[in-house]
Design a protein around this motif. Structure first.
Motif, PDB file in Angstrom:
ATOM      1  N   ARG A  89       0.336   1.023   5.801  1.00 14.59           N
ATOM      2  CA  ARG A  89       1.006   1.571   4.618  1.00 14.59           C
ATOM      3  C   ARG A  89       2.388   0.953   4.485  1.00 14.59           C
ATOM      4  NH1 ARG A  89      -0.736   7.668   6.370  1.00 14.59           N
ATOM      5  NH2 ARG A  89      -2.982   7.314   6.194  1.00 14.59           N
ATOM      6  N   TYR A 102      -4.904   6.790   1.822  1.00 13.03           N
ATOM      7  CA  TYR A 102      -5.564   6.993   3.111  1.00 13.03           C
ATOM      8  C   TYR A 102      -6.872   6.201   3.230  1.00 13.03           C
ATOM      9  CZ  TYR A 102      -2.471  10.816   4.567  1.00 13.03           C
ATOM     10  OH  TYR A 102      -1.378  11.561   4.960  1.00 13.03           O
ATOM     11  N   SER A 157       2.280   5.062   0.488  1.00 19.03           N
ATOM     12  CA  SER A 157       2.185   5.926   1.664  1.00 19.03           C
ATOM     13  C   SER A 157       1.116   6.997   1.514  1.00 19.03           C
ATOM     14  CB  SER A 157       3.541   6.586   1.935  1.00 19.03           C
ATOM     15  OG  SER A 157       3.942   7.359   0.809  1.00 19.03           O
ATOM     16  N   ILE A 172       0.854  -1.191   0.000  1.00 21.06           N
ATOM     17  CA  ILE A 172       0.000   0.000   0.000  1.00 21.06           C
ATOM     18  C   ILE A 172       0.890   1.242   0.000  1.00 21.06           C
ATOM     19  CG2 ILE A 172      -1.778   1.271   1.252  1.00 21.06           C
ATOM     20  CD1 ILE A 172      -2.627  -1.354   2.525  1.00 21.06           C
TER      21      ILE A 172
END
Length: 284
Positions: free
Chosen positions: A206, A169, A166, A164
């Protein structure tokens, strides 16, 4: 003689007015105990094993309806309650419909509006189990009823082979069919509104290959639909989005989509599988 008859009539009338009528004896109730924790939930198509009720759900909503459809009694329980999974309630002799719904939502309890309609807090769907059961009370003897709940949802999971990013969200799931209300008698949704829900990605996820999953209540035991999964930035703008077309979903079964979800290059192929037991997968 007339006076004697007159006085006799007055005496009889006075006596009649002072007779206390005995009220009809009210029928006694039978104490009914409903156990929702003394059984095993069959979860083989989902996890390959079985679990007790308190392992499968965290919240229980329960209701009793009279034969005419009126609500007789309702209650809600959380796993923190000492009597979780057990309900005691006295009932007169007659016919009743019992409805039990279990789920794992932290937002609140399900609302049983009727034996054919259940809604969930904020339309948020988790793993959901339900049962509608008929009860006949024929005596005043105590009665114990066991309700074995069945899974009412299907599940779609994204299992990325890449990490995932960074800047991701949120992950948004959009189902083109199905719904977020439940008919507990059929374990299906009475409306085909589709369902959309967004997951907030934890900071700890993340940079990892963490899976994301969402539940849906189908309109039929087996149903074909499009499912769009999108990764969004902090402002809710799409970073990457995949639409899986004509996905066959089945109640109590899951479909896993496994591939390089966050990569935007390369060819895409799909293979469709549909059982939780066998970890069936769509490769993309």
């Amino acid at each position: 003689m007339k006076k004697v008859l007159f006085y006799l009539g007055v005496v009889l009338l006075f006596a009649a007015c002072n007779v206390t009528e005995k009220p009809e004896l009210q029928e006694e109730k039978a104490n009914v105990t409903v156990c929702i924790n003394d059984f095993e939930l069959i979860q083989e198509p989902m996890t390959g094993g079985k679990a007790s009720a308190d392992e499968a759900v965290k919240k229980i909503s329960f209701a009793i309806f009279k034969a005419n459809g009126d609500l007789e009694y309702s209650t809600t329980q959380s796993i923190e309650d000492s009597s979780f999974g057990t309900i005691n309630y006295p009932l007169y002799q007659g016919e009743y419909t019992l409805v039990a719904v279990g789920h794992r939502s932290s937002l609140g309890h399900a609302t049983i509006q009727s034996p054919a309609l259940v809604t969930f807090p904020s339309n948020y769907l988790t793993d959901i189990f339900a049962k509608v059961q008929q009860l006949s009370v024929t005596s005043t003897s105590p009665k114990t009823v066991h309700m074995e709940l069945d899974r009412a949802v299907s599940r779609f999971t994204i299992s990325p082979l890449d990490t995932i990013p960074s800047n991701v969200y949120y992950i948004n799931f959009e189902f083109s069919d199905g719904g977020y209300t439940l008919n507990p008698a059929t374990l299906l949704s009475p409306s085909s509104t589709g369902y959309t829900h967004t997951i907030t990605v934890p900071i700890s996820a993340r940079g990892t290959q963490t899976e994301a999953t969402r539940f849906i209540i189908l309109n039929a035991e087996e149903q074909t639909m499009d499912i769009t999964v999108s990764a969004k930035d902090s402002l809710g703008v799409n970073i990457v989005s995949h639409t899986f077309e004509d996905v066959t979903m089945q109640r109590n079964l899951q479909t896993i989509a496994r591939g390089h979800f966050y990569s935007t290059t390369g060819s895409t192929t799909f293979t469709f599988n549909n059982t939780w037991l066998e970890n069936d997968t769509i490769y993309f």
